[in-house]
Design an enzyme around this catalytic site. Structure first.
Site, mmCIF file in Angstrom:
data_model
loop_
_atom_site.group_PDB
_atom_site.id
_atom_site.type_symbol
_atom_site.label_atom_id
_atom_site.label_comp_id
_atom_site.label_asym_id
_atom_site.label_seq_id
_atom_site.Cartn_x
_atom_site.Cartn_y
_atom_site.Cartn_z
ATOM 1 N N ASP A 1 0.015 5.451 6.318
ATOM 2 C CA ASP A 1 0.387 4.113 5.842
ATOM 3 C C ASP A 1 1.421 4.182 4.716
ATOM 4 O OD1 ASP A 1 -1.480 5.264 4.153
ATOM 5 O OD2 ASP A 1 -2.621 3.430 3.824
ATOM 6 N N HIS A 2 1.467 5.297 4.015
ATOM 7 C CA HIS A 2 2.416 5.535 2.922
ATOM 8 C C HIS A 2 2.195 6.965 2.446
ATOM 9 C CE1 HIS A 2 -1.061 5.366 0.317
ATOM 10 N NE2 HIS A 2 -1.360 4.182 0.839
ATOM 11 N N ASP B 1 -4.173 8.472 5.706
ATOM 12 C CA ASP B 1 -3.768 7.709 4.528
ATOM 13 C C ASP B 1 -3.120 8.622 3.489
ATOM 14 O OD1 ASP B 1 -3.817 6.079 2.088
ATOM 15 O OD2 ASP B 1 -5.198 4.783 3.181
ATOM 16 N N ASP C 1 -5.235 10.484 0.852
ATOM 17 C CA ASP C 1 -4.649 9.635 -0.190
ATOM 18 C C ASP C 1 -5.277 9.889 -1.549
ATOM 19 O OD1 ASP C 1 -3.287 7.132 -1.243
ATOM 20 O OD2 ASP C 1 -5.379 6.488 -1.380
ATOM 21 N N SER D 1 -2.245 0.213 0.185
ATOM 22 C CA SER D 1 -2.863 0.394 1.498
ATOM 23 C C SER D 1 -3.202 -0.932 2.173
ATOM 24 C CB SER D 1 -4.126 1.249 1.375
ATOM 25 O OG SER D 1 -3.802 2.583 1.062
ATOM 26 N N HIS E 1 1.373 5.978 -5.174
ATOM 27 C CA HIS E 1 2.090 5.962 -3.912
ATOM 28 C C HIS E 1 3.586 6.118 -4.163
ATOM 29 C CE1 HIS E 1 -1.321 3.200 -2.184
ATOM 30 N NE2 HIS E 1 -1.762 4.382 -2.577
ATOM 31 N N THR F 1 -7.698 -0.055 4.655
ATOM 32 C CA THR F 1 -7.110 0.210 5.974
ATOM 33 C C THR F 1 -7.981 -0.286 7.114
ATOM 34 O OG1 THR F 1 -5.863 2.087 5.084
ATOM 35 C CG2 THR F 1 -6.124 1.977 7.475
ATOM 36 N N GLU G 1 -9.124 6.420 10.583
ATOM 37 C CA GLU G 1 -8.435 6.692 9.318
ATOM 38 C C GLU G 1 -8.983 7.938 8.631
ATOM 39 O OE1 GLU G 1 -7.401 4.601 5.005
ATOM 40 O OE2 GLU G 1 -9.396 4.368 5.903
ATOM 41 N N HIS H 1 -3.589 11.113 -5.080
ATOM 42 C CA HIS H 1 -3.676 10.438 -6.373
ATOM 43 C C HIS H 1 -4.097 11.416 -7.466
ATOM 44 C CE1 HIS H 1 -2.926 6.231 -5.466
ATOM 45 N NE2 HIS H 1 -3.731 6.280 -4.417
#
Length: 458
Positions: free
Chosen positions: A328-329, A59, A286, A99, A418, A152, A281, A290
């Site tokens: 996912d991004h 992620d 992720d 997500s 993101h 996710t 995952e 952030h």
């Protein structure tokens, strides 16, 4: 699978009643590794069958994370030689996905709005690749370092209008009878009377009634030798009330690693002669993005790579397993190099960071007079008097620590959210060449369904 499992209905109240919603973060060599070259490598003509799929989602990860991690590690990552292409990630209502929408696209092959899980923008339920696998009697599993009810993993076996409704997601995951689920999120399965988030229903008890063995520690996970899918046994491992601890803080004797969870899931799921589908995952890459926390990010990528190595070791021996790896991004707009920095990026110094910036900031006293002591406790980096002063005077000391640490590694950030950059796609196993090219995230479950010879009816 050894039993037929239908797609869970949105109305989980048919199974559970009186349920409320919740208001709006090194494994050893597996025994099957290193036993030879897979048959598909030797094949001269024609496609080999795919029996199992391990779908691995880091992620927040993209090519800049991959580049910085390669420098951090000092050599290629396990996925590098399996690069097949790239893909776009936009959602139905935004050029920048969240997500939930990304997970839904990667699970169903259909775009949806940010925040929605397993539904199209009109609110209609979509079949996921996991549910389509169940219809073919395959065993299924979900593994995550977040709560197993997080966006996710939820996108593969639940259908809700809001990703925040994690209590409903918990109920649907159990109703959907995913064979193995490992991660965090215990509180979303317990009633308020037991300190949980469910209004009045103990979903763990409902899970046990459906054949789940519930475990809570790494030691229990490592001793799972008695789960028999043929007897409808299932495993639910919830190793934290919320997310699992970040990799820098994880107690390696108490909480399992992502690699250990992956290995255990594979060892159980491979019992099924009809094959298995497993989603894994690496959630907290992720969250590090952030926070713009480069040290945390690299430690989470490292933990994810260990899980990838476990998956690839199984696939290499098995010969009928497809491993698909893609984020996912992207999160944070990470760069290799920063404005005004020297020509040489140096992510390898992040190995000297032993805690997240948030944790270091939490150790500061009221006047932050212990800033240097805290930094020297949790890093082996050199800190100037000017840098110490910046931390002492910062409005957000955690953010300041992360910025200074990233600067030392010459890693830049353009966002705390993101971004919409394209994501690299890595694939290994029979039929992996079919993934070559430039795609959209909705193409991935369609390719997987085709490789398995199953129908994804959306």
């Amino acid at each position: 699978m050894f039993k037929k499992v239908g797609v869970v209905a949105l109305s989980a109240g048919l199974i559970f009643s009186g349920m409320g919603s919740v208001p709006t973060v090194e494994a050893g060599k597996p025994e099957w590794a290193g036993k030879g070259k897979p048959d598909w490598v030797e094949a001269q003509n024609g496609k080999q069958d795919v029996e199992n799929v391990i779908y691995m989602i880091p992620d927040g990860f993209n090519a800049d994370y991959a580049k910085n991690y390669r420098l951090y590690k000092g050599e290629d990552a396990a996925w590098d030689k399996h690069l097949k292409g790239m893909y776009t990630t936009y959602s139905a209502n935004s050029s920048i996905t969240d997500s939930a929408a990304a997970g839904t696209a990667m699970a169903t092959g259909v775009k949806t709005n940010n925040g929605m899980i397993g539904l199209n923008p009109e609110g209609e339920e979509l079949e996921t690749i996991l549910e389509a696998s169940q219809e073919q009697e395959m065993a299924t599993g979900l593994v995550s370092t977040s709560a197993i009810t997080h966006a996710t993993p939820a996108a593969f076996a639940s259908h809700v209008e809001s990703r925040n409704n994690e209590t409903e997601i918990a109920r649907q995951l159990i109703a959907n009878e995913v064979d193995v689920m490992l991660g965090g999120g215990m509180n979303n399965f317990l009633p308020e009377t037991m300190g949980g988030n469910q209004e009045d229903t103990n979903v763990l008890e409902a899970a046990k009634e459906r054949g789940y063995k519930v475990i809570e520690t790494r030691q229990e996970l490592m001793n799972q030798n008695d789960i028999a899918l043929k007897q409808d046994d299932k495993l639910l491992g919830l190793f934290a009330g919320g997310a699992l601890p970040d990799e820098l803080a994880r107690d390696k004797k108490v909480q399992p690693s992502l690699a250990e969870m992956t290995e255990t899931a594979v060892e159980i799921l491979e019992q099924d002669e009809d094959g298995f589908f497993l989603m894994v995952e690496g959630s907290q890459i992720d969250w590090a993005g952030h926070a713009n926390d480069a040290g945390w990010a690299m430690s989470e990528v490292e933990a994810f790579e260990a899980a990838v190595k476990a998956a690839l070791a199984f696939a290499e021996e098995d010969g009928e397993t497809l491993v698909v790896i893609g984020g996912d991004h992207e999160t944070g707009g990470m760069t290799t190099g920063i404005d005004g920095s020297p020509s040489n990026a140096s992510p390898e110094i992040l190995k000297k960071v032993k805690a997240t910036g948030t944790h270091m900031a939490s150790e500061l006293n009221e006047g932050r007079t212990n800033s240097q002591e805290v930094l020297e406790t949790y890093t082996d980096l050199k800190w100037s008097a000017s840098e110490i002063q910046q931390i002492q005077e910062a409005k957000d000391p955690a953010a300041q620590i992360n910025e200074l640490t990233s600067n030392k590694a010459n890693i830049g950030w353009t966002s705390s959210n993101h971004t919409s950059v394209d994501i690299p796609l890595y694939v290994y196993g029979p039929g992996s060449e079919d993934f070559t090219g430039f795609h959209d995230n909705t193409d991935l479950p369609k390719f997987i369904a085709e490789s398995l010879g199953i129908s994804l009816d959306n």
